[in-house]
Design an enzyme around this catalytic site. Structure first.
Site, PDB file in Angstrom:
ATOM      1  N   HIS A 179       0.849  -1.197   0.000  1.00 46.00           N
ATOM      2  CA  HIS A 179       0.000   0.000   0.000  1.00 46.00           C
ATOM      3  C   HIS A 179       0.881   1.243   0.000  1.00 46.00           C
ATOM      4  CE1 HIS A 179      -3.950  -1.984   0.774  1.00 46.00           C
ATOM      5  NE2 HIS A 179      -3.127  -2.964   1.100  1.00 46.00           N
ATOM      6  N   ASP A 189       9.763  -6.495   1.641  1.00 45.21           N
ATOM      7  CA  ASP A 189       9.900  -6.206   3.067  1.00 45.21           C
ATOM      8  C   ASP A 189      11.354  -5.821   3.307  1.00 45.21           C
ATOM      9  OD1 ASP A 189       8.295  -6.222   5.583  1.00 45.21           O
ATOM     10  OD2 ASP A 189      10.007  -7.399   6.258  1.00 45.21           O
ATOM     11  N   PHE A 201      14.294   8.540   2.573  1.00 44.65           N
ATOM     12  CA  PHE A 201      13.284   8.394   3.617  1.00 44.65           C
ATOM     13  C   PHE A 201      13.870   7.558   4.744  1.00 44.65           C
ATOM     14  CE2 PHE A 201      11.964   3.939   2.963  1.00 44.65           C
ATOM     15  CZ  PHE A 201      12.579   3.682   1.748  1.00 44.65           C
TER      16      PHE A 201
END
Ligand code: IMP
Length: 200
Positions: A15, A75, A156
């Site tokens: 998402h 992941d 990030f």
């Protein structure tokens, strides 16, 4: 031998818009229609496994079963040697519900303290699953060390405190295109494409 991907459609079991965009760009040359888990309203499973590959596989299998289409998941996280591999699979969770990475980076620095070993690695697991339950998993890594104070505003997460080995810029200072060529995610993508997508 890894199973080749011959289908026309692929669900990105994420998402996270950044991850979806990166994966869609990578798969562009192969003429595959990419659909996101969000587009299909697929639920986000809880990450209950204790490894990157375990959690990636849990997400790819949940998505392929729900959509009845092949699904690819990612992941990732950062493992610090002096912290016995933490935050590792808990990298996102260390930032808390407010996604406060300034706080998470301080936690890393305070945890290392005066320890002379400042080595760290970013790790990315990719999992490609088919509706019959077959799975192909890949893990990419980039080695480096933790610097303090933070350096740079690109990227990030933990990017401003991660200095990749052999470079003089942190991931936070580095041009994003350069990071994308040599990151843990790029390493895992290269393995996936070679095994499952490349024409012979
Ligand atoms: P995931 O979405 O559960 O895989 O969590 C990944 C987490 O690991 C992110 O929220 C970041 O904290 C961290 N992480 C993974 N890759 C990177 C990266 O390339 N730079 C900085 N942090 C990253």
């Amino acid at each position: 031998m890894a199973r080749r991907f011959t289908e026309k459609k692929l669900v990105i079991a994420s998402h996270n818009k950044g991850k979806i965009k990166e994966i869609a760009e990578l798969l562009d040359p192969f003429g595959i229609e990419v659909i996101s888990a969000g587009d299909l309203n697929l639920p986000e499973p809880e990450e209950t496994e204790n490894s990157f590959i375990g959690n990636a596989q849990l997400k790819s299998l949940a998505a392929t079963k729900a959509a009845n289409l092949p699904a690819l998941s990612d992941d990732s996280g950062m493992a610090v040697s002096a912290l016995d591999g933490a935050p590792g699979i808990y990298s996102a969770r260390w930032a808390g519900p407010d996604k406060d990475f300034d706080m998470a980076m301080e936690k890393v620095q305070n945890g290392i303290g005066a320890h002379p070993d400042r080595r760290a690695a970013f790790i990315c697991a990719l999992s490609l699953a088919w509706p019959d339950g077959h799975v192909e998993n890949f893990e990419g890594r980039v080695e480096g060390e933790i610097v303090w104070p933070k350096r740079g505003r690109h990227g990030f997460g933990y990017d401003p405190i991660f200095l990749p080995k052999g470079y003089d810029q942190t991931f936070g200072e580095m041009d994003p295109a350069k990071k994308h060529e040599m990151s843990h995610r790029a390493d895992a993508f290269r393995q996936l494409v070679k095994a499952c997508f490349k024409q012979d």
